[in-house]
Design a protein around this motif. Sequence first.
Motif, PDB file in Angstrom:
ATOM      1  N   SER A  67     -10.150  -4.692  -6.594  1.00 49.84           N
ATOM      2  CA  SER A  67      -9.859  -3.505  -7.123  1.00 49.84           C
ATOM      3  C   SER A  67      -9.007  -3.882  -8.336  1.00 49.84           C
TER       4      SER A  67
ATOM      5  N   ARG B 141       1.012  -1.136  -0.043  1.00 49.12           N
ATOM      6  CA  ARG B 141       0.128   0.191  -0.120  1.00 49.12           C
ATOM      7  C   ARG B 141       1.080   1.125   0.033  1.00 49.12           C
TER       8      ARG B 141
ATOM      9  N   PHE C 247      -4.858  -4.638  -7.125  1.00 48.84           N
ATOM     10  CA  PHE C 247      -4.627  -5.560  -6.079  1.00 48.84           C
ATOM     11  C   PHE C 247      -3.815  -6.680  -6.582  1.00 48.84           C
TER      12      PHE C 247
ATOM     13  N   ASP D  66      -3.274  -8.381   3.194  1.00 49.96           N
ATOM     14  CA  ASP D  66      -4.747  -8.340   2.988  1.00 49.96           C
ATOM     15  C   ASP D  66      -5.281  -9.137   2.213  1.00 49.96           C
TER      16      ASP D  66
ATOM     17  N   PRO E  25      -7.759  -9.966  -1.074  1.00 48.89           N
ATOM     18  CA  PRO E  25      -8.082  -9.306  -2.319  1.00 48.89           C
ATOM     19  C   PRO E  25      -9.265  -8.508  -2.032  1.00 48.89           C
ATOM     20  N   ASP E  26      -9.214  -7.212  -2.651  1.00 46.97           N
ATOM     21  CA  ASP E  26     -10.381  -6.210  -2.505  1.00 46.97           C
ATOM     22  C   ASP E  26     -11.180  -6.027  -3.687  1.00 46.97           C
TER      23      ASP E  26
END
Length: 129
Positions: free
Chosen positions: A112, A100, A115, A107, A109-110
């Motif tokens: 996006s 980030r 990512f 994290d 996966p979001d």
Amino acid sequence: MVTTAADLGVLEQVAAGSDTEGRKRATFAVVPGLAQPRCVSFRAQDGRYLRHSSWRLRLSQDDSTELFRGDATFCVRVGAVPGSVSLESSNYPGAFLRHRGTELWVDPPDGSPGFDADASFRPRPPLAG
């Protein structure tokens, strides 16, 4: 390159011409995973390991706990960028090491578009012996 600053995992420009201390901070021995030998752990030259704690990558001394071993073990997966790998947390399957900005976190996966690229790393030869 992946390195540390104040014992936290960060991305920073480090090259063969960088100072000795900078090259040492960016050099890790890849060893069989402390929690799963088929995965990997990353040991710094001072014997500490990269591990995630509160989701942030940091250097820590091995405290011989199951939690530490899981936090310090990453399973290598094919990265989204050619020639890269992604590192999945051993104790949080589905969560990956990613950057980030210049900070390194674990994290899930979001969804996006960026990512997968943020979670892809190109292995490099060691800079310090």
